[in-house]
Design a protein around this motif. Sequence first.
Motif, PDB file in Angstrom:
ATOM      1  N   THR A 124       1.133  -6.568 -22.148  1.00 31.49           N
ATOM      2  CA  THR A 124       2.053  -5.979 -21.174  1.00 31.49           C
ATOM      3  C   THR A 124       1.463  -4.716 -20.548  1.00 31.49           C
ATOM      4  N   LEU A 125       0.853  -3.868 -21.350  1.00 31.75           N
ATOM      5  CA  LEU A 125       0.251  -2.648 -20.815  1.00 31.75           C
ATOM      6  C   LEU A 125      -0.905  -2.968 -19.875  1.00 31.75           C
ATOM      7  N   LEU A 126      -1.733  -3.937 -20.251  1.00 29.61           N
ATOM      8  CA  LEU A 126      -2.845  -4.316 -19.380  1.00 29.61           C
ATOM      9  C   LEU A 126      -2.334  -4.905 -18.071  1.00 29.61           C
ATOM     10  N   PHE A 127      -1.324  -5.740 -18.151  1.00 29.61           N
ATOM     11  CA  PHE A 127      -0.718  -6.301 -16.942  1.00 29.61           C
ATOM     12  C   PHE A 127      -0.172  -5.192 -16.047  1.00 29.61           C
ATOM     13  N   THR A 128       0.464  -4.191 -16.647  1.00 22.19           N
ATOM     14  CA  THR A 128       1.024  -3.078 -15.881  1.00 22.19           C
ATOM     15  C   THR A 128      -0.071  -2.273 -15.194  1.00 22.19           C
ATOM     16  N   VAL A 129      -1.161  -2.013 -15.922  1.00 26.30           N
ATOM     17  CA  VAL A 129      -2.273  -1.250 -15.350  1.00 26.30           C
ATOM     18  C   VAL A 129      -2.898  -1.992 -14.175  1.00 26.30           C
ATOM     19  N   LEU A 130      -2.944  -3.313 -14.244  1.00 25.81           N
ATOM     20  CA  LEU A 130      -3.503  -4.094 -13.141  1.00 25.81           C
ATOM     21  C   LEU A 130      -2.540  -4.188 -11.963  1.00 25.81           C
ATOM     22  N   ARG A 131      -1.274  -4.419 -12.246  1.00 22.66           N
ATOM     23  CA  ARG A 131      -0.318  -4.734 -11.189  1.00 22.66           C
ATOM     24  C   ARG A 131       0.132  -3.517 -10.396  1.00 22.66           C
ATOM     25  N   VAL A 132       0.471  -2.428 -11.066  1.00 21.35           N
ATOM     26  CA  VAL A 132       1.117  -1.305 -10.375  1.00 21.35           C
ATOM     27  C   VAL A 132       0.213  -0.685  -9.308  1.00 21.35           C
ATOM     28  N   PRO A 133      -1.031  -0.272  -9.621  1.00 19.47           N
ATOM     29  CA  PRO A 133      -1.861   0.313  -8.556  1.00 19.47           C
ATOM     30  C   PRO A 133      -2.162  -0.664  -7.422  1.00 19.47           C
ATOM     31  N   LEU A 134      -2.415  -1.930  -7.780  1.00 19.44           N
ATOM     32  CA  LEU A 134      -2.753  -2.904  -6.748  1.00 19.44           C
ATOM     33  C   LEU A 134      -1.572  -3.165  -5.821  1.00 19.44           C
ATOM     34  N   SER A 135      -0.387  -3.319  -6.385  1.00 22.51           N
ATOM     35  CA  SER A 135       0.793  -3.575  -5.548  1.00 22.51           C
ATOM     36  C   SER A 135       1.119  -2.369  -4.672  1.00 22.51           C
ATOM     37  N   MET A 136       0.961  -1.163  -5.194  1.00 15.79           N
ATOM     38  CA  MET A 136       1.226   0.032  -4.390  1.00 15.79           C
ATOM     39  C   MET A 136       0.225   0.165  -3.256  1.00 15.79           C
ATOM     40  N   ALA A 137      -1.047  -0.121  -3.531  1.00 11.71           N
ATOM     41  CA  ALA A 137      -2.070  -0.006  -2.486  1.00 11.71           C
ATOM     42  C   ALA A 137      -1.835  -1.029  -1.380  1.00 11.71           C
ATOM     43  N   LEU A 216       2.206 -10.154  -6.464  1.00 12.97           N
ATOM     44  CA  LEU A 216       1.988  -9.452  -5.195  1.00 12.97           C
ATOM     45  C   LEU A 216       2.754 -10.123  -4.062  1.00 12.97           C
ATOM     46  N   TRP A 217       3.248 -11.330  -4.323  1.00 17.75           N
ATOM     47  CA  TRP A 217       4.099 -12.050  -3.369  1.00 17.75           C
ATOM     48  C   TRP A 217       5.332 -11.234  -3.004  1.00 17.75           C
ATOM     49  N   SER A 218       5.785 -10.391  -3.921  1.00 14.83           N
ATOM     50  CA  SER A 218       7.072  -9.692  -3.719  1.00 14.83           C
ATOM     51  C   SER A 218       6.916  -8.183  -3.604  1.00 14.83           C
ATOM     52  N   VAL A 219       5.941  -7.731  -2.813  1.00 16.51           N
ATOM     53  CA  VAL A 219       5.773  -6.288  -2.607  1.00 16.51           C
ATOM     54  C   VAL A 219       6.597  -5.792  -1.423  1.00 16.51           C
ATOM     55  N   GLY A 220       7.421  -6.672  -0.849  1.00 24.83           N
ATOM     56  CA  GLY A 220       8.151  -6.304   0.368  1.00 24.83           C
ATOM     57  C   GLY A 220       9.077  -5.117   0.191  1.00 24.83           C
ATOM     58  N   SER A 221       9.741  -4.999  -0.955  1.00 20.00           N
ATOM     59  CA  SER A 221      10.647  -3.863  -1.153  1.00 20.00           C
ATOM     60  C   SER A 221       9.883  -2.548  -1.167  1.00 20.00           C
ATOM     61  N   THR A 222       8.694  -2.538  -1.758  1.00 18.62           N
ATOM     62  CA  THR A 222       7.870  -1.332  -1.747  1.00 18.62           C
ATOM     63  C   THR A 222       7.386  -1.026  -0.333  1.00 18.62           C
ATOM     64  N   VAL A 223       7.078  -2.051   0.430  1.00 16.24           N
ATOM     65  CA  VAL A 223       6.654  -1.855   1.820  1.00 16.24           C
ATOM     66  C   VAL A 223       7.755  -1.162   2.619  1.00 16.24           C
ATOM     67  N   ILE A 224       9.000  -1.566   2.436  1.00 13.83           N
ATOM     68  CA  ILE A 224      10.115  -0.973   3.177  1.00 13.83           C
ATOM     69  C   ILE A 224      10.251   0.515   2.834  1.00 13.83           C
ATOM     70  N   ILE A 225      10.094   0.850   1.572  1.00  9.65           N
ATOM     71  CA  ILE A 225      10.198   2.258   1.143  1.00  9.65           C
ATOM     72  C   ILE A 225       9.089   3.082   1.786  1.00  9.65           C
ATOM     73  N   TYR A 226       7.875   2.565   1.750  1.00  7.90           N
ATOM     74  CA  TYR A 226       6.748   3.296   2.345  1.00  7.90           C
ATOM     75  C   TYR A 226       6.890   3.418   3.853  1.00  7.90           C
ATOM     76  N   LEU A 227       7.399   2.387   4.494  1.00 10.17           N
ATOM     77  CA  LEU A 227       7.587   2.436   5.947  1.00 10.17           C
ATOM     78  C   LEU A 227       8.566   3.535   6.327  1.00 10.17           C
ATOM     79  N   ALA A 228       9.672   3.637   5.585  1.00 14.13           N
ATOM     80  CA  ALA A 228      10.634   4.704   5.862  1.00 14.13           C
ATOM     81  C   ALA A 228      10.015   6.078   5.637  1.00 14.13           C
ATOM     82  N   ALA A 229       9.203   6.216   4.592  1.00 16.46           N
ATOM     83  CA  ALA A 229       8.568   7.508   4.319  1.00 16.46           C
ATOM     84  C   ALA A 229       7.560   7.871   5.403  1.00 16.46           C
ATOM     85  N   LEU A 230       6.789   6.898   5.876  1.00 14.85           N
ATOM     86  CA  LEU A 230       5.796   7.171   6.921  1.00 14.85           C
ATOM     87  C   LEU A 230       6.449   7.597   8.225  1.00 14.85           C
TER      88      LEU A 230
END
Length: 353
Positions: A124-137, A216-230
């Motif tokens: 779980t920790l390894l999955f988190t380390v891989l997923r979180v930075p990649l999905s945010m980027a 990574l199929w479901s990064v849309g919610s994070t995209v909306i947050i970043y778009l509002a911030a930008l």
Amino acid sequence: MAVPDKTASPPSGAEPAAASDVTAKAPGTEHTPYARPPADRAADRRERARRWRASWRRRETRAAYGFLSPWIFGFVVLTAGPMLATLYLSFTDYDGITAPQGVGTANYQQLFEDPDVAKSLMNTLLFTVLRVPLSMAIALALAVLLVRVGRATGLFRTLFYLPVMTPSVAVGILFLLLFNGNVGLINTVLGFAGVDGPSWTTDGDWIKPGLVLTQLWSVGSTVIIYLAALKNVPQDLYEAAEIDGVGRWQAFVHVTLPQISGALFFTLIVNTIASLQTFTEAYTAFFGSANSQTYGNDAALFYVVHLFQQAFQYMHLGYASALAWLLFLVILVITLLQAKFSKRFVYYEGDQP
């Protein structure tokens, strides 16, 4: 005619005239015997105003609790209540049928003896380390592109968010279809490019990267947050940077990122917690009835999958409750560490330089 003597005493038996009858007072000098002084009247007005404000605050408080009551009820019944129940059950031996039997700290001692606990926690920790930075980027890159699209922003924003609505079970099945080592779409496309794709679903080294790519199929919610911030970044900062001769990349690093650091920190916390609780996709793909014996299951044994198996497959509900509280403590510690180190890179508009 005789002039009456003004100094003569009144006739015998007559009452003396009242002073108010004899002496005329100047207008505005009348005094009502029971009137309060002006200072007391001002104090009364202040007291009435204080009581009115207190009454208004009480009404507002009652209204606020009325609006909050659905959430309070849901929190007590669906969150706080079950948490307290699992805390009690974690000290018992409970199978869901017979009455719980107290076992002290035996369940917590078993956590250190169960090899699957360490294995699933590391997965779980390894999955988190891989997923979180990649999905945010990726989400940030898509949000930057949406800012430059212009009028079509609304259309692409909707298209990016639609995959979020896809059920997690469907995503788990989609993983098996896309990442099949023999006939999957991903390896087929890689084959056209002359690349021999790996065995995503059977090779333990590629199971977690494959699941990361699927989510990574479901990064849309994070995209909306970043778009509002930008869109909330002041444009005069970019103009000042351009006047100073700052390039686009330097402006992005030194202007954009600090201005949206609050949104970055929020998504870091949310995505980390979600990744540590990953369950449905991995369970659907690797632990269903048709895939329970698939090679590489150990690589997909996430912590919540192990918890689910102990609770509903083996009916060790007391031990599963202890597993749940261990996960709660892990998430709490990681979140507190993130909050502590966030002071170094998170900037808020109200902060003093």
